[in-house]
Design an enzyme around this catalytic site. Structure first.
Site, PDB file in Angstrom:
ATOM      1  N   LEU A 229      39.252  28.941  42.996  1.00  0.00           N
ATOM      2  CA  LEU A 229      40.786  29.183  43.949  1.00  0.00           C
ATOM      3  C   LEU A 229      41.767  29.911  43.426  1.00  0.00           C
ATOM      4  O   LEU A 229      41.719  30.121  42.848  1.00  0.00           O
ATOM      5  CB  LEU A 229      41.439  27.735  43.012  1.00  0.00           C
ATOM      6  CG  LEU A 229      42.531  26.805  43.570  1.00  0.00           C
ATOM      7  CD1 LEU A 229      42.055  26.758  45.235  1.00  0.00           C
ATOM      8  CD2 LEU A 229      42.990  26.098  42.595  1.00  0.00           C
ATOM      9  N   ASP A 230      42.284  30.482  44.658  1.00  0.00           N
ATOM     10  CA  ASP A 230      43.091  31.529  44.870  1.00  0.00           C
ATOM     11  C   ASP A 230      42.196  32.950  44.302  1.00  0.00           C
ATOM     12  O   ASP A 230      43.268  33.688  43.832  1.00  0.00           O
ATOM     13  CB  ASP A 230      44.306  30.771  43.687  1.00  0.00           C
ATOM     14  CG  ASP A 230      45.062  29.877  44.024  1.00  0.00           C
ATOM     15  OD1 ASP A 230      45.227  29.871  45.368  1.00  0.00           O
ATOM     16  OD2 ASP A 230      46.096  29.685  43.366  1.00  0.00           O
TER      17      ASP A 230
END
Lengths: 286, 286, 286, 286
Positions: A229-230
């Site tokens: 994530l990210d």
């Protein structure tokens, strides 16, 4: 003349003679180079090339060209490559939650010809933007997500992607996290807009985090989605100046413009085959 | 490996096969392409190319390379071209009047290695910066200009240019207008920094003009000097935000940073052979 | 007229009548308001005010003014406040290690009047910039720091600060961490330039971190130093665009300009009494 | 608390005691200052003030407040002034021709609450955007303009302005020139977006002019309309970077984003009563 324009993209280990081989191949096959960009990454010894060309009278058709290129050039240099037909519009699936500014911005850019894309479908876990989809006569799939039905809904997403022959998925402030499996399956084909200047303020409520830290510039980051994530490869970033008078709501409002601009640019680069993956980073031939 | 790096720049009428011919030539002659950029101007059908390459063991020396290129490639395509030796530092003559910020900025960038140049001489119509030149051990030529002695002083300038084997002249806020004859003689070799966002506010006292007009952004423009004042090909521009509280003096102070940045970038592009003239415009391969 | 200009700064709990009380006091005491800015932080109910004014003929002198303000206004509203004499130049101590671009930039801005400061001393843990200090005739204190002598050297720093009556310390790429005790003692009086866009890339080698992450913009952050490393109140930030062709060294070179600009702006705001501390954040009245 | 918020704006000759008089008046009348900004123009000795305040319990109503202010403060200092009720949304008439990006952008910002305005009517000399107006349920007045019917159509415009109680007219790429008489009548109430960085490229086809000049940055300018074409007071400007690869069409496409941003900001400043006219210039309290 635009009817026979193509875009060649490739990456391979960097050795002498790649450009000569490629441009020689093109010249022999009646291909006229219109635009070319290359990059050799010294830290990985990997080579990247993007060439836009048109085929003159007497030249081969798309399929023949691809076959000849594979046999005569690509094999020799162990290339990962593609030759795309320039006039073919990419088919973009937009996914959105309750904030619609990026959706609206993309629809408008599509409508006015700023983005040469087709938008065959919109998916959302909310009903908020169904009327907009209706007005644009785009199928709107309402797929609310709960921990229980997440796997099932992701199956439906995949079906929609197949049915509509989607080339690229845009998470236009879609606030659900895709499963690791889906991320892996669609690697390099899902673009997310994160509402912070990554790697600052990962995770939830980045504008509130930015407010609390008292930063003087806020930003937005468009990146490919990975299961981490990210942390996916960044395509484009944009910033805007803020000051002590701005509330978290102000930051969000200022940030919205930044998000629209960063996402629209990233998508434009992607559909014009200007973005090549380089490990956890991107090469962007602007 | 850096010891045998070269930069090829060329422009010629745009036809099929240029890149193939050039890259084929390089591959045959043990030249490994490191960086390449090209541009075909559709409005003039002119083609521009810049290739940075290194010669591997067994390849030709600089002079042989140039001779071979002229015979085998350049003639055929009617090219204007050059092959420069990358490690050779450009020799820059700086001309300055009473504002020294650009002079100081260039000296500092040279000293810290940000600009790979030599500065063999400084010319000024004032004595203000002689102590700085002395400290840097650079010859300082004080050439005050009056309508009467202008022709004579320009002759001295030319002598200085010859004596010090100058490659490029930088007008770093030099406030005298060069004669038309000198401009023509040195075409493409004199870079000026104009303290406005051209074509706004041509002529004298641009910051006062900007103040009077109430603009919200001010700018600076680095351009090649031609006999047509403030109309030469633009290399780089930069802007900064201002508001109603700024006096003309404030604008000048804010503008100074903008001037330094625009000029330093333009000079860097020039000495790295990234700027090609295209009529009254430039092609800048960043 | 500039000879009797003052700057009043204050913060206090926000209630009705503060501006009326302050501006009434000034009007009664022959003070003419030239510039005024205020801010009420709704999240903390704290009020901030900065007023620049001049005292007309017949008005009180500096000390009387301060005494009267304390008695008649400040006490009533529990203000933290100061009235500074505008023409008095702040005395700035610069601390530097081996990268001298910020030092050089500040010296130049001081010399050309862009920064109305005095620089009575430079401290460094290296000898690299002694010749520059000598040329500017500024005492250069060479204080190399080891784990063993750190406490002792910091004592010397304090002595230098006292001896030269320093108002503000600038860490211009000074690469040693100040002790927690020293940070606390000098709170609000030490400005650091961090070579990243905080809170991204805290800690060591931020440009290498930025390169590895593949960001498309890099930045610099000027902030007050606190005992919590890289977490002090941010005064100013600046960014610059980069791309896949930039090496870590390129990022550092591009970043240097960004650092100079952010630090010079932050220092200018500070010496003009435009920065007020608001907990872990700043109010900057530009 | 928002229900009794007001914005006071004023300008008058600069003398001692204005702020004291105004803030004293507000304090006496139960008015709590939330935001305040002032500016004294030294070149014209004119003073400008904007104060946002709320009336606490027991304070006067809007009309009483205005009456008291006129009698007790405004007269004494020969002020031009207004006290606006903050919650009242400005009524904006949008005029558009064939390019709809600014229209669409404003409609979207209105819809999402980024711009607190009402849009009671749209006027156009083309039918292109009627369907958009219909979808938003906004009356669309199609008023094609020829040299013969111009006076007559402008009369209809005025009627529409009166009927819909319009506060401000936005020329969102409306490509007809308003008559001098209409400009004078509506002075300070018509905002135009010009698609160049004024004063560069006045007049027709600015992007083609910019292409021909080879500029490296293009811009947009939002300004009040005066009878002197492209010379009205500038409210806001924005720029974007371009290069040699951009065609005039590319410049127009890049420019559209710039136009939207500059116009939206200018309108926001205007409706928040942040823009005060200062001769041929503006004071913008951001």
């Amino acid at each position: 003349m635009n009817t026979n324009r193509y875009i060649l993209t490739l990456s391979c280990p960097d050795v002498r003679g790649i450009v000569a081989a490629v441009s020689g191949f093109l010249a022999e096959n009646y291909c006229f180079i219109i635009e070319s960009a290359q990059f050799g990454d010294e830290s990985t010894a990997q080579f990247f090339l993007r060439i836009e060309f048109c085929v003159e009278d007497g030249g081969p058709d798309h399929n023949t060209l691809k076959k000849l290129f594979e046999e005569n050039v690509a094999k020799r240099f162990s290339m990962q490559w593609d030759i795309a037909y320039k006039s073919r519009k990419s088919r973009v699936l937009i996914m959105v939650s309750s904030f619609g500014h990026c959706l609206n911005d993309l629809l408008y850019r599509q409508k006015t010809g700023q983005l040469a894309i087709e938008i065959p479908a919109i998916i959302s876990n909310h009903k908020d933007w169904e009327h907009v989809a209706n007005w644009h006569q785009i199928p709107y799939y309402y797929l609310p997500v709960t921990p229980e039905n997440k796997a099932e809904q992701e199956k439906k997403m995949l079906e929609i992607i197949l049915t509509h022959q989607i080339d690229v998925v845009v998470l236009a402030r879609y606030m659900q996290i895709l499963s690791s499996a889906l991320c892996t399956l669609l690697e390099g084909k899902v673009i997310n807009i994160h509402h912070s200047f990554l790697p600052s303020f990962k995770g939830a409520r980045p504008y509130t985090q930015a407010f609390d830290r008292g930063v003087k510039l806020i930003g937005a980051t468009a990146h490919y989605v990975t299961s981490n994530l990210d942390e996916g490869p960044i395509i484009e970033q944009e910033v805007a100046r803020v000051d002590h008078t701005n509330s978290p709501d102000d930051l969000a409002a200022i940030g919205r413009d930044t998000e629209c601009v960063a996402l629209a640019r990233a998508l434009k680069y992607h559909i014009e085959h200007r973005v090549l993956l380089n490990g956890k980073k991107t090469v962007v031939f602007k």
